[in-house]
Scaffold this active site. Structure first.
Site, PDB file in Angstrom:
ATOM      1  N   CYS A  45       7.539  35.235  38.256  1.00 35.65           N
ATOM      2  CA  CYS A  45       6.244  34.809  38.186  1.00 35.65           C
ATOM      3  C   CYS A  45       5.755  35.119  36.627  1.00 35.65           C
ATOM      4  CB  CYS A  45       5.281  35.965  39.333  1.00 35.65           C
ATOM      5  SG  CYS A  45       3.587  35.374  39.054  1.00 35.65           S
ATOM      6  N   ASP A  47       3.208  36.658  35.857  1.00 31.31           N
ATOM      7  CA  ASP A  47       2.110  37.838  35.939  1.00 31.31           C
ATOM      8  C   ASP A  47       2.647  38.630  35.006  1.00 31.31           C
ATOM      9  OD1 ASP A  47       1.447  40.663  36.928  1.00 31.31           O
ATOM     10  OD2 ASP A  47       0.432  39.392  38.698  1.00 31.31           O
ATOM     11  N   ARG A  49       2.619  41.691  34.557  1.00 31.25           N
ATOM     12  CA  ARG A  49       3.292  43.060  35.234  1.00 31.25           C
ATOM     13  C   ARG A  49       4.902  43.109  35.407  1.00 31.25           C
ATOM     14  NH1 ARG A  49      -1.503  43.421  39.515  1.00 31.25           N
ATOM     15  NH2 ARG A  49      -0.695  41.526  39.651  1.00 31.25           N
ATOM     16  N   HIS A 106       6.665  39.250  43.653  1.00 34.51           N
ATOM     17  CA  HIS A 106       6.013  40.744  43.525  1.00 34.51           C
ATOM     18  C   HIS A 106       4.533  40.823  44.456  1.00 34.51           C
ATOM     19  CE1 HIS A 106       2.549  39.332  40.840  1.00 34.51           C
ATOM     20  NE2 HIS A 106       3.388  38.411  40.845  1.00 34.51           N
ATOM     21  N   CYS A 109       0.284  39.029  44.002  1.00 32.88           N
ATOM     22  CA  CYS A 109       0.653  37.789  42.958  1.00 32.88           C
ATOM     23  C   CYS A 109      -0.705  36.834  43.238  1.00 32.88           C
ATOM     24  CB  CYS A 109       1.761  36.788  43.842  1.00 32.88           C
ATOM     25  SG  CYS A 109       1.962  35.430  42.811  1.00 32.88           S
TER      26      CYS A 109
HETATM   27 ZN   LIG Z   1       2.530  36.519  40.779  1.00 37.10          ZN
END
Ligand SMILES: [Zn+2]
Length: 166
Positions: A45, A47, A49, A106, A109
């Site tokens: 992803c 993302d 993090r 994860h 999301c």
């Molecule tokens: Zn995500």
């Protein structure tokens, strides 16, 4: 004048260069001679993090990475259009001959949240359209979670979406 966040990134890049780039026997000197030979394709992803290299401790040349909203793998489509994920998978499998393919999901999301709760996302935007790929996961989440609890739905759909991508 660059903002503080950009200065931090520039300093980080300087440290990276000192660690991996400088010297005749540096990591990148070797990688530029041998070329990349990653054993693993990882689809993750976007993302901030869940950076795959940070999470796995992988060094330069170890992972071939594709990142997009919600780590989705679109269905195979021949013909027109721009298929970035498909191009990356093809390159990793056919050219690099990777031995492993990982789809890394994860918790929390934002893409999956947009899929499950579209009223929280910009109507008609790119995210809503992109997330249609995971529609089977949304349907299964609605079918198989009994409580109607939003967090349970979200979590279940994150797992189902991984199955859809795999
Ligand atoms: Zn995500």
């Amino acid at each position: 004048m660059p903002k503080r966040a950009l200065i931090r990134l520039l300093l980080g890049f300087r440290q990276f260069r000192e660690k991996f780039f400088l010297g005749d026997d540096s990591t990148y000197s070797r990688l530029s001679t041998s070329g990349q030979v990653p054993k693993t394709l990882l689809i993750g992803c976007s993302d901030s993090r869940v950076d795959p290299a940070i999470l796995s401790g992988a060094g330069p040349g170890e992972l071939f990475v594709v990142r997009n909203v919600a780590n989705l793998v679109p269905p195979y489509e021949a013909g027109g259009g721009y298929h970035g994920v498909s191009a990356a998978i093809e390159f990793a499998v056919v050219n690099l001959r990777v031995e492993n393919v990982i789809v890394l999901g994860h918790r929390q999301c934002g893409g999956i949240r947009a899929l499950m709760f579209p009223e929280q996302t910009q109507a008609g935007g790119f995210v809503q359209r992109w997330m249609r790929i995971a529609e089977p996961a949304r349907i299964r989440a609605l079918e198989f979670t009994g409580s109607g609890d939003p967090n349970e739905l979200w979590r279940y759909c994150e797992l189902e979406s991984l199955r859809t991508s795999i």
